[in-house]
Design a protein around this motif. Structure first.
Motif, PDB file in Angstrom:
ATOM      1  N   GLU A 271      -2.092   1.680  -9.178  1.00 32.25           N
ATOM      2  CA  GLU A 271      -3.402   1.694  -8.499  1.00 32.25           C
ATOM      3  C   GLU A 271      -4.378   0.784  -9.248  1.00 32.25           C
ATOM      4  O   GLU A 271      -5.197   0.104  -8.625  1.00 32.25           O
ATOM      5  CB  GLU A 271      -3.931   3.130  -8.445  1.00 32.25           C
TER       6      GLU A 271
ATOM      7  N   GLU B  25       0.749   4.203  -2.888  1.00 35.23           N
ATOM      8  CA  GLU B  25       0.656   5.638  -2.593  1.00 35.23           C
ATOM      9  C   GLU B  25       1.791   6.431  -3.224  1.00 35.23           C
ATOM     10  O   GLU B  25       1.593   7.557  -3.673  1.00 35.23           O
ATOM     11  CB  GLU B  25       0.619   5.868  -1.087  1.00 35.23           C
ATOM     12  N   SER B  26       2.985   5.857  -3.291  1.00 37.20           N
ATOM     13  CA  SER B  26       4.133   6.560  -3.882  1.00 37.20           C
ATOM     14  C   SER B  26       4.171   6.439  -5.406  1.00 37.20           C
ATOM     15  O   SER B  26       5.001   7.063  -6.053  1.00 37.20           O
ATOM     16  CB  SER B  26       5.445   6.035  -3.291  1.00 37.20           C
TER      17      SER B  26
ATOM     18  N   TYR C 253      -3.814  -2.713  -8.260  1.00 36.33           N
ATOM     19  CA  TYR C 253      -4.320  -2.916  -6.904  1.00 36.33           C
ATOM     20  C   TYR C 253      -5.843  -3.073  -6.920  1.00 36.33           C
ATOM     21  O   TYR C 253      -6.387  -3.947  -6.228  1.00 36.33           O
ATOM     22  CB  TYR C 253      -3.906  -1.765  -5.987  1.00 36.33           C
TER      23      TYR C 253
ATOM     24  N   LYS D  96       0.829  -1.211   0.000  1.00 31.73           N
ATOM     25  CA  LYS D  96       0.000   0.000   0.000  1.00 31.73           C
ATOM     26  C   LYS D  96       0.861   1.257   0.000  1.00 31.73           C
ATOM     27  O   LYS D  96       0.516   2.251  -0.639  1.00 31.73           O
ATOM     28  CB  LYS D  96      -0.968  -0.035   1.178  1.00 31.73           C
ATOM     29  N   GLU D  97       1.996   1.210   0.666  1.00 29.34           N
ATOM     30  CA  GLU D  97       2.911   2.360   0.653  1.00 29.34           C
ATOM     31  C   GLU D  97       3.435   2.608  -0.760  1.00 29.34           C
ATOM     32  O   GLU D  97       3.539   3.751  -1.211  1.00 29.34           O
ATOM     33  CB  GLU D  97       4.076   2.130   1.619  1.00 29.34           C
TER      34      GLU D  97
END
Length: 183
Positions: A158, A152-153, A161, A148-149
């Motif tokens: 996405e 986000e970066s 995911y 998840k980190e």
């Protein structure tokens, strides 16, 4: 292809090539990209797989016209493939090159799969998971989740995911009765 189709292709190509997959734009109808496919499969055994009616046999016919595989147009009624290829068949093109034409896939089933199985098969998730706080992290709500980190970066897509979450939701729904039935 329309401009918007090419934009979608470029976006998906960037996502998938970043994680190690090769992506080509090909068309059996327009005979585009055929030489790339011929070079790619030369000296290998290659399986053509995908949804029913997407043109696997048509593409093989472009790559190796001598095979003359049977093809049909999409069903007027459903707009889907008609299962022209009914069993997997391997064709030896030369001493080192073989291709396998397979029947089309109508639906995927996730019977007997666990969420962790899916997490391990998203290669970029699997790589990043060694940095997660918990060994059994499934990358949803766990604290200090490296996957998840990285989403986000921007290091992990996405879109990938969201696909992952959709698949694990389907697994949980599909296998609900198996998990909650006492024998």
């Amino acid at each position: 292809y329309k401009d918007e189709d090419l934009e979608i292709f470029q976006m998906l190509k960037e996502i998938y090539e970043r994680i190690g997959y090769l992506c080509y734009i090909v068309s059996a109808m327009e005979n585009k990209g055929i030489a790339q496919i011929q070079n790619l499969i030369k000296g290998k055994t290659t399986l053509f797989s995908g949804q029913s009616g997407v043109g696997k046999s048509s593409l093989i016919n472009c790559v190796y016209p001598d095979l003359e595989l049977k093809t049909k147009i999409l069903s007027d009624y459903t707009g889907k493939g008609q299962h022209t290829t009914t069993f997997a068949e391997m064709f030896e093109l030369d001493a080192d090159t073989k291709i396998i034409d397979s029947p089309g896939i109508k639906t995927l089933s996730y019977n007997h799969l666990e969420v962790q199985d899916v997490a391990h098969n998203f290669r970029e998730f699997f790589q990043a998971s060694s940095e997660c706080k918990f060994d059994n992290c499934v990358h949803r709500n766990e604290p200090k989740c490296a996957v998840k980190e990285k989403i986000e970066s921007g290091e992990i897509s996405e879109l990938r995911y969201q696909n992952y979450l959709q698949i694990i939701e389907e697994i949980e729904d599909q296998n609900y009765w198996e998990r909650n039935t006492a024998y």
